[in-house]
Write a protein that holds these residues in place. Structure first.
Motif, PDB file in Angstrom:
ATOM      1  N   MET A 250      35.991  50.637  43.862  1.00  0.00           N
ATOM      2  CA  MET A 250      34.594  50.266  43.947  1.00  0.00           C
ATOM      3  C   MET A 250      34.110  50.487  45.380  1.00  0.00           C
ATOM      4  N   SER A 251      33.037  51.239  45.520  1.00  0.00           N
ATOM      5  CA  SER A 251      32.506  51.566  46.838  1.00  0.00           C
ATOM      6  C   SER A 251      32.008  50.331  47.576  1.00  0.00           C
ATOM      7  N   TYR A 252      32.278  50.311  48.869  1.00  0.00           N
ATOM      8  CA  TYR A 252      31.775  49.228  49.714  1.00  0.00           C
ATOM      9  C   TYR A 252      30.374  49.524  50.234  1.00  0.00           C
TER      10      TYR A 252
ATOM     11  N   CYS B 120      47.094  57.203  49.375  1.00  0.00           N
ATOM     12  CA  CYS B 120      45.666  57.405  49.119  1.00  0.00           C
ATOM     13  C   CYS B 120      45.560  58.201  47.821  1.00  0.00           C
ATOM     14  N   ASP B 121      45.462  57.481  46.716  1.00  0.00           N
ATOM     15  CA  ASP B 121      45.469  58.125  45.404  1.00  0.00           C
ATOM     16  C   ASP B 121      44.324  59.121  45.227  1.00  0.00           C
TER      17      ASP B 121
ATOM     18  N   MET C 182      39.054  57.155  55.769  1.00  0.00           N
ATOM     19  CA  MET C 182      37.638  57.159  55.382  1.00  0.00           C
ATOM     20  C   MET C 182      37.482  56.750  53.920  1.00  0.00           C
ATOM     21  N   VAL C 183      38.242  57.381  53.047  1.00  0.00           N
ATOM     22  CA  VAL C 183      38.170  57.095  51.610  1.00  0.00           C
ATOM     23  C   VAL C 183      38.539  55.638  51.329  1.00  0.00           C
ATOM     24  N   ASP C 184      39.660  55.185  51.872  1.00  0.00           N
ATOM     25  CA  ASP C 184      40.088  53.812  51.624  1.00  0.00           C
ATOM     26  C   ASP C 184      39.147  52.814  52.289  1.00  0.00           C
ATOM     27  N   GLY C 185      38.650  53.138  53.478  1.00  0.00           N
ATOM     28  CA  GLY C 185      37.747  52.244  54.194  1.00  0.00           C
ATOM     29  C   GLY C 185      36.399  52.088  53.521  1.00  0.00           C
TER      30      GLY C 185
END
Length: 182
Positions: A1-3, A59-60, A147-150
Motif C-alpha cells: 500500500m502506497s504511503y 525487494c519483491d 525508494m520502492v520500499d520507502g
C-alpha cells in the motif's frame, strides 16, 4: 500500500514517476544509459545483476520485475531463485558468479569490500569497466529498492510480467515517454 496518500493505494512505480516527472526523467535516463548503453555486460546480464541485488534486499517489487526482464533477455527461468538460494551451485555462467558475489557482498556489507573481492571479478575475465558497471547497477538498485520500499510500492506477479516485458521492448527510455510533459 502506497504511503503517498495522493496516489491510489495500489500505486506502481510508473505512477510515482508520472506524479513526480522531474526527478523521474533524470532517473530513467540514468537507467537507460546504465542498463541499455554500452557495457561489457549484455542487457540481460545487467538485468540479472539488478534482480539479484533486489532479491538480496528482499525487494519483491524490483526483484519480480527485473527477473522477468532478465528472462525476457534470455536468462533461463529459475536461475535467479537458484542464485539467491546458493550462488555456488546455481546454474549461473561461471564468469558471472564472482560478479554476483561481489554485488551481493556490496549490498549486504559494503564496508567489508576488499581487493580480493575485485580480484575475483578480474580473475573471471572481466575488466575494470565491467567492475565499474556492476557496481553502478548494484548502487542504482540499492537506491531503487529503498525508494520502492520507502514509498510502500508493491505489485502482483501479473504487473511484474507486464512491466518486465515493457522494459524488454521499450527500455527505460520507453518509460520516460510515458511521463507527462513538464
Amino acid at each position: 500500500m502506497s504511503y503517498l496518500r495522493s496516489l491510489p493505494a495500489e500505486t506502481t512505480l510508473l505512477q510515482v514517476f508520472q506524479a513526480y516527472p522531474g526527478p523521474a526523467r533524470h532517473l530513467l535516463a540514468f537507467h537507460e544509459e546504465l542498463l541499455r548503453g554500452e557495457s561489457p555486460f549484455s542487457p540481460g546480464e545487467r538485468e540479472l545483476i539488478a534482480a539479484y541485488v533486489s532479491g538480496v534486499n528482499s525487494c519483491d517489487y524490483c526483484h519480480g520485475i527485473h527477473t522477468v526482464t532478465a528472462e525476457a533477455f534470455g536468462v533461463p527461468g529459475g536461475v535467479l531463485a537458484a542464485a539467491l538460494e546458493d550462488l555456488g551451485s546455481a546454474p549461473v555462467d561461471e564468469r558471472l558468479k564472482p560478479v554476483l558475489a561481489y554485488v551481493g557482498k556490496l549490498t549486504r556489507t559494503p564496508s567489508r569490500m576488499t581487493d580480493a573481492d575485485a580480484d575475483a571479478v578480474f580473475a573471471a575475465g572481466w575488466d575494470e569497466r565491467a567492475l565499474h558497471d556492476a557496481v553502478l547497477v548494484c548502487a542504482l538498485f540499492n537506491f531503487m529498492n529503498r525508494m520502492v520500499d520507502g514509498l510502500g510500492i508493491s505489485a502482483d506477479a501479473g504487473y511484474a510480467t507486464t512491466s518486465g516485458e515493457r522494459l524488454k521492448e521499450g527500455g527505460y527510455a520507453g518509460l520516460a515517454g510515458l511521463l507527462p510533459n513538464a
